[in-house]
Motif scaffolding. Sequence first.
Motif, PDB file in Angstrom:
ATOM      1  N   LEU A   6      -2.705 -37.217 -13.033  1.00  0.00           N
ATOM      2  CA  LEU A   6      -3.301 -36.183 -12.216  1.00  0.00           C
ATOM      3  C   LEU A   6      -4.852 -36.435 -11.362  1.00  0.00           C
ATOM      4  CD1 LEU A   6      -2.374 -33.028 -12.032  1.00  0.00           C
ATOM      5  CD2 LEU A   6      -3.785 -32.880 -13.780  1.00  0.00           C
ATOM      6  N   PRO A   7      -5.161 -37.101 -11.762  1.00  0.00           N
ATOM      7  CA  PRO A   7      -6.586 -37.222 -10.859  1.00  0.00           C
ATOM      8  C   PRO A   7      -6.112 -37.967  -9.953  1.00  0.00           C
ATOM      9  CG  PRO A   7      -7.443 -37.908 -13.274  1.00  0.00           C
ATOM     10  CD  PRO A   7      -6.254 -37.545 -13.160  1.00  0.00           C
ATOM     11  N   GLU A  90      -5.616 -28.620 -18.674  1.00  0.00           N
ATOM     12  CA  GLU A  90      -4.668 -28.713 -19.892  1.00  0.00           C
ATOM     13  C   GLU A  90      -4.961 -27.406 -21.519  1.00  0.00           C
ATOM     14  OE1 GLU A  90      -3.248 -32.261 -21.729  1.00  0.00           O
ATOM     15  OE2 GLU A  90      -4.094 -32.089 -23.981  1.00  0.00           O
TER      16      GLU A  90
ATOM     17  N   THR B   3      -7.155 -36.064 -16.364  1.00  0.00           N
ATOM     18  CA  THR B   3      -5.642 -35.431 -16.535  1.00  0.00           C
ATOM     19  C   THR B   3      -5.750 -34.749 -17.923  1.00  0.00           C
ATOM     20  OG1 THR B   3      -3.646 -37.379 -16.016  1.00  0.00           O
ATOM     21  CG2 THR B   3      -5.303 -37.539 -17.833  1.00  0.00           C
ATOM     22  N   ILE B   4      -3.853 -34.213 -17.202  1.00  0.00           N
ATOM     23  CA  ILE B   4      -3.451 -33.807 -18.923  1.00  0.00           C
ATOM     24  C   ILE B   4      -1.880 -34.560 -19.424  1.00  0.00           C
ATOM     25  CG2 ILE B   4      -4.122 -32.012 -17.997  1.00  0.00           C
ATOM     26  CD1 ILE B   4      -1.436 -31.580 -17.245  1.00  0.00           C
ATOM     27  N   ASP B   5      -1.872 -34.234 -20.695  1.00  0.00           N
ATOM     28  CA  ASP B   5      -0.926 -34.469 -21.141  1.00  0.00           C
ATOM     29  C   ASP B   5       0.387 -33.974 -20.984  1.00  0.00           C
ATOM     30  OD1 ASP B   5       0.878 -35.829 -23.231  1.00  0.00           O
ATOM     31  OD2 ASP B   5      -0.177 -36.104 -24.600  1.00  0.00           O
ATOM     32  N   LEU B   6       1.200 -34.280 -20.071  1.00  0.00           N
ATOM     33  CA  LEU B   6       2.163 -33.643 -19.389  1.00  0.00           C
ATOM     34  C   LEU B   6       3.713 -33.265 -20.431  1.00  0.00           C
ATOM     35  CD1 LEU B   6       2.458 -32.049 -17.173  1.00  0.00           C
ATOM     36  CD2 LEU B   6       3.684 -33.451 -16.055  1.00  0.00           C
ATOM     37  N   PRO B   7       4.044 -34.712 -21.103  1.00  0.00           N
ATOM     38  CA  PRO B   7       5.366 -34.675 -21.890  1.00  0.00           C
ATOM     39  C   PRO B   7       4.446 -33.491 -22.979  1.00  0.00           C
ATOM     40  CG  PRO B   7       4.515 -36.799 -21.077  1.00  0.00           C
ATOM     41  CD  PRO B   7       3.239 -36.181 -21.133  1.00  0.00           C
ATOM     42  N   LYS B   8       3.922 -34.318 -23.375  1.00  0.00           N
ATOM     43  CA  LYS B   8       3.108 -33.154 -24.898  1.00  0.00           C
ATOM     44  C   LYS B   8       2.938 -31.466 -24.175  1.00  0.00           C
ATOM     45  CE  LYS B   8      -1.146 -31.978 -26.208  1.00  0.00           C
ATOM     46  NZ  LYS B   8      -2.486 -31.889 -26.725  1.00  0.00           N
ATOM     47  N   ILE B   9       2.671 -30.944 -23.265  1.00  0.00           N
ATOM     48  CA  ILE B   9       2.529 -29.893 -22.712  1.00  0.00           C
ATOM     49  C   ILE B   9       3.729 -29.410 -22.649  1.00  0.00           C
ATOM     50  CG2 ILE B   9       1.998 -28.281 -20.688  1.00  0.00           C
ATOM     51  CD1 ILE B   9      -0.564 -28.810 -21.963  1.00  0.00           C
ATOM     52  N   GLN B  10       5.184 -30.697 -21.811  1.00  0.00           N
ATOM     53  CA  GLN B  10       5.992 -29.382 -21.381  1.00  0.00           C
ATOM     54  C   GLN B  10       6.919 -29.781 -23.050  1.00  0.00           C
ATOM     55  OE1 GLN B  10       9.368 -32.314 -20.563  1.00  0.00           O
ATOM     56  NE2 GLN B  10      10.146 -30.611 -18.873  1.00  0.00           N
TER      57      GLN B  10
END
Lengths: 119, 119, 119, 119
Positions: A6-7, A90, B3-10
């Motif tokens: 993302l960054p 997030e 950044t974000i933890d995309l797999p966790k969010i998904q």
Amino acid sequence: MKTIDLPKIQQIVKQFAEERDWDKFHSVKNLSMALTVESSELMEIFQWLTEDESNRAHLDPKLKTKIEDEVADVFIYLLRIVGKTDMDLEQAILNKMQKNIEKYPVDKARGNSKKYTDL
Amino acid sequence: MKTIDLPKIQQIVKQFAEERDWDKFHSVKNLSMALTVESSELMEIFQWLTEDESNRAHLDPKLKTKIEDEVADVFIYLLRIVGKTDMDLEQAILNKMQKNIEKYPVDKARGNSKKYTDL
Amino acid sequence: MKTIDLPKIQQIVKQFAEERDWDKFHSVKNLSMALTVESSELMEIFQWLTEDESNRAHLDPKLKTKIEDEVADVFIYLLRIVGKTDMDLEQAILNKMQKNIEKYPVDKARGNSKKYTDL
Amino acid sequence: MKTIDLPKIQQIVKQFAEERDWDKFHSVKNLSMALTVESSELMEIFQWLTEDESNRAHLDPKLKTKIEDEVADVFIYLLRIVGKTDMDLEQAILNKMQKNIEKYPVDKARGNSKKYTDL
């Protein structure tokens, strides 16, 4: 789903706007308009398709590229809004999911699509 | 931007839908409608504000929460669409940014907001 | 503002759809998507303009035609929805204006743009 | 479809805004945002319904009122935009229908929903 850097993405998007001196157009108000315009363009791909057809649309390579381009546009404007509103994305998502879990208890919401105000 | 933890969010978003048996409502067509509805709700916050006021809206804690909730909703539906169309989101964004760079050359686009078809 | 011959317009729009066998695509759901897509296309004309510029945009003949075309598209899809939902349009508008008058009393709403839920 | 007394409706809508000193918020840009927000609220009613369910939604009296209220809101903002852009609405619609007839010739468009650029 793979994660994304993302960054790095945000840096590319920011630099793109700065090199074109477009930051002056990018008020949060204008960005929210652009976000809705791009969401609508994504939706336009599916507007005359049945739901089944919409689920298979990405199997057509030409449509897949169109879908990816419009999803990317939505994502790009969303990142710009995040960057201009001091948001912890997030955390914002986790907070909202927590509210959704409370608004839509499993036993009441299961299998029906009513809005929480009608549950 | 963190950044974000995309797999966790998904995973959280997916489980939320499955526990409520909502997957049957989540055709790509319907998700694209929900995405536009949520984008519009974000935009509604800013519709009667000036551009300057929209840039400062997040300084008001109550408005900040509203903005975060609507951005989160847009993000959540976007992730659902990504998950249902076999998309490599990071690659899709990089591809689209490359097209934008070609459509809007710095020397022509600098400081003006015309659509590329009018440049 | 001149009045318009609504039954004539509606007949033209209906015949246009029937001659192309498009009625099968025109569920109320799909028409509501098309309505939003066209509204967004109208909005796209103004998204990077200041409010003052948006008020003068119709003075440019090329932009005036674009605005008129998009307003017409919104109107056309709205008429299709009216025709498919057994609605008395004039009565619906008068009813809604009555609700608006009650939700926004002059003494509270005067000069401010807050939503009625915040008044 | 019955006709509607457009000049009367427009007068009611105009007076409503003037009494509340809201004209200052009603730039064409802001009105185009409000138009899209209201279109989206209409669409939200149908987003999780099947196409068949959307065609029967107005048979439920509570939903019928919701549909009528949202259609009215779209119409009201559309009239405001017409009033602020010196438009001959009937002529604009007839012009646009003529363009549609040329873009979508019956023999090519019959029974398919492709965009004219793909015909």
